[in-house]
Design a protein around this motif. Sequence first.
Motif, PDB file in Angstrom:
ATOM      1  N   THR A 140      41.301  18.233  27.476  1.00  0.00           N
ATOM      2  CA  THR A 140      39.925  17.335  28.144  1.00  0.00           C
ATOM      3  C   THR A 140      39.246  19.415  27.390  1.00  0.00           C
ATOM      4  O   THR A 140      39.612  19.498  27.320  1.00  0.00           O
ATOM      5  CB  THR A 140      39.764  17.857  29.795  1.00  0.00           C
ATOM      6  OG1 THR A 140      40.412  18.490  30.141  1.00  0.00           O
ATOM      7  CG2 THR A 140      40.823  16.642  29.581  1.00  0.00           C
ATOM      8  N   ARG A 141      37.727  18.790  27.392  1.00  0.00           N
ATOM      9  CA  ARG A 141      36.809  19.562  27.018  1.00  0.00           C
ATOM     10  C   ARG A 141      36.792  21.136  27.631  1.00  0.00           C
ATOM     11  O   ARG A 141      37.338  22.207  27.111  1.00  0.00           O
ATOM     12  CB  ARG A 141      35.315  19.506  26.577  1.00  0.00           C
ATOM     13  CG  ARG A 141      35.120  18.297  26.144  1.00  0.00           C
ATOM     14  CD  ARG A 141      33.381  17.928  26.281  1.00  0.00           C
ATOM     15  NE  ARG A 141      33.805  16.706  24.787  1.00  0.00           N
ATOM     16  CZ  ARG A 141      31.647  16.274  24.820  1.00  0.00           C
ATOM     17  NH1 ARG A 141      31.082  16.783  25.942  1.00  0.00           N
ATOM     18  NH2 ARG A 141      31.480  15.857  24.307  1.00  0.00           N
ATOM     19  N   LEU A 142      37.134  20.901  29.089  1.00  0.00           N
ATOM     20  CA  LEU A 142      37.576  21.828  30.064  1.00  0.00           C
ATOM     21  C   LEU A 142      38.332  22.761  29.623  1.00  0.00           C
ATOM     22  O   LEU A 142      38.634  23.758  29.262  1.00  0.00           O
ATOM     23  CB  LEU A 142      37.089  21.712  31.818  1.00  0.00           C
ATOM     24  CG  LEU A 142      37.204  22.345  32.215  1.00  0.00           C
ATOM     25  CD1 LEU A 142      35.872  23.386  32.360  1.00  0.00           C
ATOM     26  CD2 LEU A 142      37.510  22.082  34.178  1.00  0.00           C
ATOM     27  N   ARG A 143      39.836  21.892  29.166  1.00  0.00           N
ATOM     28  CA  ARG A 143      40.946  22.381  28.862  1.00  0.00           C
ATOM     29  C   ARG A 143      41.073  23.595  28.053  1.00  0.00           C
ATOM     30  O   ARG A 143      41.770  24.458  27.707  1.00  0.00           O
ATOM     31  CB  ARG A 143      42.068  21.608  29.166  1.00  0.00           C
ATOM     32  CG  ARG A 143      42.589  20.865  30.829  1.00  0.00           C
ATOM     33  CD  ARG A 143      43.347  19.956  30.433  1.00  0.00           C
ATOM     34  NE  ARG A 143      44.923  20.940  30.674  1.00  0.00           N
ATOM     35  CZ  ARG A 143      45.949  20.015  30.673  1.00  0.00           C
ATOM     36  NH1 ARG A 143      45.476  18.678  29.917  1.00  0.00           N
ATOM     37  NH2 ARG A 143      47.010  20.774  30.819  1.00  0.00           N
ATOM     38  N   VAL A 144      40.275  22.902  27.351  1.00  0.00           N
ATOM     39  CA  VAL A 144      39.934  23.260  25.789  1.00  0.00           C
ATOM     40  C   VAL A 144      40.220  24.521  25.843  1.00  0.00           C
ATOM     41  O   VAL A 144      40.289  26.012  25.188  1.00  0.00           O
ATOM     42  CB  VAL A 144      39.948  22.500  24.525  1.00  0.00           C
ATOM     43  CG1 VAL A 144      39.513  23.063  23.220  1.00  0.00           C
ATOM     44  CG2 VAL A 144      40.655  21.175  24.667  1.00  0.00           C
ATOM     45  N   ALA A 145      38.432  24.599  26.327  1.00  0.00           N
ATOM     46  CA  ALA A 145      37.555  25.636  26.718  1.00  0.00           C
ATOM     47  C   ALA A 145      37.608  27.181  27.075  1.00  0.00           C
ATOM     48  O   ALA A 145      38.007  28.038  26.645  1.00  0.00           O
ATOM     49  CB  ALA A 145      36.243  25.623  27.415  1.00  0.00           C
ATOM     50  N   GLY A 146      39.041  26.300  28.379  1.00  0.00           N
ATOM     51  CA  GLY A 146      39.529  27.650  29.374  1.00  0.00           C
ATOM     52  C   GLY A 146      41.182  27.971  28.237  1.00  0.00           C
ATOM     53  O   GLY A 146      40.734  29.526  27.568  1.00  0.00           O
ATOM     54  N   LEU A 147      41.396  27.248  27.343  1.00  0.00           N
ATOM     55  CA  LEU A 147      42.399  27.866  26.211  1.00  0.00           C
ATOM     56  C   LEU A 147      41.552  29.017  25.428  1.00  0.00           C
ATOM     57  O   LEU A 147      42.571  30.419  24.948  1.00  0.00           O
ATOM     58  CB  LEU A 147      43.439  26.613  25.192  1.00  0.00           C
ATOM     59  CG  LEU A 147      44.120  27.016  24.643  1.00  0.00           C
ATOM     60  CD1 LEU A 147      45.537  27.991  25.164  1.00  0.00           C
ATOM     61  CD2 LEU A 147      44.476  25.827  23.772  1.00  0.00           C
ATOM     62  N   GLY A 148      40.091  28.013  24.651  1.00  0.00           N
ATOM     63  CA  GLY A 148      39.774  29.537  23.749  1.00  0.00           C
ATOM     64  C   GLY A 148      39.644  30.745  24.840  1.00  0.00           C
ATOM     65  O   GLY A 148      39.331  32.195  24.366  1.00  0.00           O
ATOM     66  N   GLY A 150      40.152  32.030  27.006  1.00  0.00           N
ATOM     67  CA  GLY A 150      41.984  33.046  27.625  1.00  0.00           C
ATOM     68  C   GLY A 150      42.798  33.794  26.358  1.00  0.00           C
ATOM     69  O   GLY A 150      42.725  34.919  26.482  1.00  0.00           O
ATOM     70  N   PHE A 151      42.791  33.563  25.467  1.00  0.00           N
ATOM     71  CA  PHE A 151      42.710  34.351  23.803  1.00  0.00           C
ATOM     72  C   PHE A 151      41.662  34.595  23.867  1.00  0.00           C
ATOM     73  O   PHE A 151      42.536  36.325  22.772  1.00  0.00           O
ATOM     74  CB  PHE A 151      43.189  33.154  23.206  1.00  0.00           C
ATOM     75  CG  PHE A 151      45.098  32.610  22.993  1.00  0.00           C
ATOM     76  CD1 PHE A 151      45.549  33.048  23.056  1.00  0.00           C
ATOM     77  CD2 PHE A 151      44.901  31.029  23.755  1.00  0.00           C
ATOM     78  CE1 PHE A 151      47.183  32.847  23.419  1.00  0.00           C
ATOM     79  CE2 PHE A 151      45.748  30.744  23.326  1.00  0.00           C
ATOM     80  CZ  PHE A 151      47.236  31.575  23.826  1.00  0.00           C
ATOM     81  N   LEU A 152      40.302  35.118  24.171  1.00  0.00           N
ATOM     82  CA  LEU A 152      39.931  35.505  23.618  1.00  0.00           C
ATOM     83  C   LEU A 152      40.247  37.063  25.125  1.00  0.00           C
ATOM     84  O   LEU A 152      39.392  37.979  24.269  1.00  0.00           O
ATOM     85  CB  LEU A 152      38.118  34.914  24.321  1.00  0.00           C
ATOM     86  CG  LEU A 152      37.199  36.023  23.919  1.00  0.00           C
ATOM     87  CD1 LEU A 152      36.232  36.243  22.737  1.00  0.00           C
ATOM     88  CD2 LEU A 152      35.663  35.410  24.826  1.00  0.00           C
ATOM     89  N   GLY A 153      39.927  36.478  25.952  1.00  0.00           N
ATOM     90  CA  GLY A 153      40.160  38.029  27.083  1.00  0.00           C
ATOM     91  C   GLY A 153      41.582  38.359  26.541  1.00  0.00           C
ATOM     92  O   GLY A 153      42.026  39.899  26.621  1.00  0.00           O
ATOM     93  N   VAL A 154      42.812  37.582  26.144  1.00  0.00           N
ATOM     94  CA  VAL A 154      44.135  38.592  25.082  1.00  0.00           C
ATOM     95  C   VAL A 154      43.692  39.593  23.887  1.00  0.00           C
ATOM     96  O   VAL A 154      44.034  40.550  24.316  1.00  0.00           O
ATOM     97  CB  VAL A 154      45.037  37.196  24.307  1.00  0.00           C
ATOM     98  CG1 VAL A 154      46.114  38.371  23.781  1.00  0.00           C
ATOM     99  CG2 VAL A 154      45.750  36.697  25.519  1.00  0.00           C
ATOM    100  N   LEU A 155      42.414  38.466  23.447  1.00  0.00           N
ATOM    101  CA  LEU A 155      41.505  40.466  22.100  1.00  0.00           C
ATOM    102  C   LEU A 155      41.036  41.225  23.510  1.00  0.00           C
ATOM    103  O   LEU A 155      40.832  42.077  22.617  1.00  0.00           O
ATOM    104  CB  LEU A 155      41.063  39.232  21.202  1.00  0.00           C
ATOM    105  CG  LEU A 155      41.462  38.339  20.583  1.00  0.00           C
ATOM    106  CD1 LEU A 155      40.001  37.279  19.360  1.00  0.00           C
ATOM    107  CD2 LEU A 155      42.593  38.406  19.823  1.00  0.00           C
ATOM    108  N   THR A 156      40.144  40.546  24.072  1.00  0.00           N
ATOM    109  CA  THR A 156      40.083  42.112  24.984  1.00  0.00           C
ATOM    110  C   THR A 156      40.287  42.720  25.361  1.00  0.00           C
ATOM    111  O   THR A 156      40.707  44.503  25.325  1.00  0.00           O
ATOM    112  CB  THR A 156      38.938  41.317  25.866  1.00  0.00           C
ATOM    113  OG1 THR A 156      37.994  40.425  25.622  1.00  0.00           O
ATOM    114  CG2 THR A 156      38.209  42.628  26.707  1.00  0.00           C
TER     115      THR A 156
END
Length: 311
Positions: A140-148, A150-156
């Motif tokens: 879903t758009r919400l889950r795909v957004a969550g994936l993106g 989340g990995f933005l948080g990893v990079l942070t």
Amino acid sequence: MSTVATSRPVTPTGTTPHRGTALDWRIRFGVLSLIWGFSFLLIKVGTAGYAPFQVTLGRLVFGTAVLAVAMAVKRERLPRGARTWGHLAVAAFFLNALPFSLFAYSELTIPSTLAGICNATSPLWGMALSLVALSEDRPTRLRVAGLGIGFLGVLTVLGAWQGFHGLDATGTVMALLASLSYPIGWIYVRRALAGSSHSHLSMTGAQLLLATVQLAFVTPLFTTMPSRFPVVPLLAIAALGALGTGLAVLLQYGLVAEVGPTTAQMVTYFIPVIATAAGVAVLGESLTWSTPVGAAIVLAGAALTQARARR
């Protein structure tokens, strides 16, 4: 360090939730969060005196012993059938032997706080893999957004804008691979062992036993017998196994049975917070602004990946 639906599920069959006293489950929820949050500190202390494979082997021995006692008290028997044991051997590798070892090796060169935050990426890996491996999990758009997110948080957390300066790449990759190993194991269990007639306790006891045997073969090949046995690291390993692996699994199952997997899995979001607090307060590990901020972004993304579409 896992939870029932999104982080280290080790149960191949479902449970039927029922309600108990609110105070009781909340206390056990808090205890489980503390146990798994402090596990990363215990790994760090254990590896200060013993090789990573020895830490993992000791952890599995103590954890298996706790489940063996629980099985004896409840008069449970180990599952039967070569096929079942074969599937459990694979589950033991991906859910116990491999991630436990990778986390132990990673903490030789990275702080326990970072290892705990890397563990929080398991729901992200799980969501990404389930979209490919499980046809019933539709994006879903919400889950795909969550994936993106989340990995933005990893990079942070890793300080990507600084070129990962001062970060041990090998240790960090090991911790991330450990977190990836869990959802691989969950998906395998879901495909191969769902609907088993054996009890959760029986299946998990066998799984931990098999993981112990796997490490018992591997450890002598890569380590030598310690010439001395430091007490504090040994106690840390014993606590890591008896509490963080054995007792935690029993608490986990009790929570799922009482309040259901949705509530029980929320323990995932407390683990990196507790791991970070323990690492800073007890071990004196340094903490920059990007670590808590990135961890918060990771947890927000992980929460979104668990969102289900409305029907």
